[in-house]
Design a protein around this motif. Sequence first.
Motif: not given
Length: 672
Positions: A27-52
């Motif tokens: 019923i309640s599905r959540k995604a999580t932000i996963l930041p990867n930092q290198n000084e002032n630069t970030f690469i953002f990824d996410s962890e998400k529920p499996v698609l139905n």
Amino acid sequence: MLKKIVFFLFLLTCIFGFSQTKIQDTISRKATILPNQNENTFIFDSEKPVLNQIAGAPKAFYSYYWEFGDGNFSTKEKPKHTYKKPGEYEVKLWATNNYDTGKTPTTRPTKVKTNETADVSDNEIHILKDNIELRRNREPLPDEDFVVILSYKNEKEYVTNGTIYFYYNEKEFKNDNFELLEIRNYYNEKVTELGKDLVYTNDYDDQTSFYASTENIIYNSYKFQDTTEKKNLPLSIEEAQQTFKNGKKITFKNLNPNEQRNLFFSLKTTPEMIKDTSAILKVRSIYVPDDNYENHKIKDMEMEIVTSHDPNKMSTSGLFINYRLVRFKRIKFKTRFQNDGEGPARTIRLETDIPDMFDKSTLEIESMYPECPICPKNEEVRYSCLDTLVKQKQIIFTFKNIYLPGTQQKNVTEKDSTKGFVKYSLKFGKDFHKVGTKSRTKIIFDKNEPIVTNYSRTRFNPGISIGVKAGYNYFPKLNNSKSYFTGFTISPFKSYRFYWQSELYANKHDFESEKTSSFSADPETVGPFETATGQIIDVAYVSRESAIEKSRKVIETVPISLRYNINNYIGVGFGPQITTIISSQAERKNTIRYYEVTQDPTSPNQLIPGNEYRELSQYETQTTNEKTQVQTQLFLDATFGFARIGPSVGIRYYKNFKTDFDSWQLYAIWKF
């Protein structure tokens, strides 16, 4: 034995507790932000529920919208972003599940921190095609939030201070479309609520002032998509206030030449909009780049209310059609699609159902994407074009020789580039009834299996029809009854089959409620009376009459009745009627007449009545006022003539079960 029972109960608790946890997860599905930092630069990824996966739909996938907390955004799956200044920034993610049966996942914002100043020349920049643009991260779904991104740019050669007006919640809809949750601004823009006061503007070119109000403005119908520059700002603002319920005024300062900024509006679609799925809604912005002048641009953004995030959808503007004015109106339809393949689509075919009530010869293409000219008839061409084929029940739109990338195609990062649409309009035919319609489209990419869209439905406003009614009431059981009435009716305008109707009319009713008479069998002793000739009468035949005449003023009310039009000329109906006698007067008249006593010529020993002594007749009148009464009864009737609009005549039968007193009504009615 006791240990076994306790162990068994423990197992049941574990099983049901585990299964209940799983249900809550679905019923309640959540995604999580996963930041990867290198000084002032970030690469953002996410962890998400499996698609139905939705059965039979294209492959489910996520689309992404990121806000970095510094006025920039991205729609990539894993964006890279550099922050210019040191500080703490709040990163937000909206992950949208397409072709998925589950709820859209929510994401908790994440804060990131930088300590240095950095070069941001490598950051992703969204180049504006115009000096103002509106876009959204997803289609509005009832009880779910989405983001409108308003981007504006200074195309002047000098620094400007200006104003932006943002309007939402169209007055066409009874309920609010959206709730404005938040406005995120990063350049010290000032946000105020729009009022309903007169608009004052000052044009510094000619130093003239102008006041605008509803009295001195003529409203016109405009198409605001990709408009050219306009100069009558009061007119544009007043027209927007006539169209929308809510608005915001945003003022900005010190916008440098070629600088572009973003404003973010978080809106939540109200739950009441669930009944208006497939409706086309819009928000509007008015951009005044320099407050010293009235020059401005207007931009509308159309959206469709959805029940799930399916990029292939059909929608219409025909949700609240005024049937009286329908012949002057064009109904707009929009079919949008998305290529979910691993390669580009070169031919896209849209097989669209067209309800019979629309005149297919009135087809007009309003806009499309990919943009291309209309294909010439009976001629093969090698350039990109849109072909239209009109059939008996369908209109087929075919994009030929185009290039629409696929969502799974390599090096395709901008999901919007994989989407397209056709927007067209139609007029109604000459002869059609007031019924809703539904239609849908089959979308065929190249030679793949067709994708079938939702049903797009049109419906009419009920409207109001006022009728004038007059007639005569017939009471079989009353003597000398005279009852005439006049009044009016109210009902939906020109209903097709079933509809309701209310009635109110005044009635004056005169009748004899009871009448008795008697004649003496033998002469009676009377008087004595003296006649006009001086004769003294003390014996006479006597007749006695007594009658009660009533006069009533009545209000007849039909609170609501159910009616049905069998065809264009015959209708039937039934319902309750409340009769309120507001005044009633009863008049009793007693009359005594005297007759001569004469001998029967054929029988000398028998007496018979002779001539009347007219001068001796006696009259007595007694008047009483009766109390107000309320009566209820049921009726069944039929009308003949123009059943839906115009004149007709009718006959109605009333049944009063309480007093077993029946009556009939003959009437004429004219509905407008």
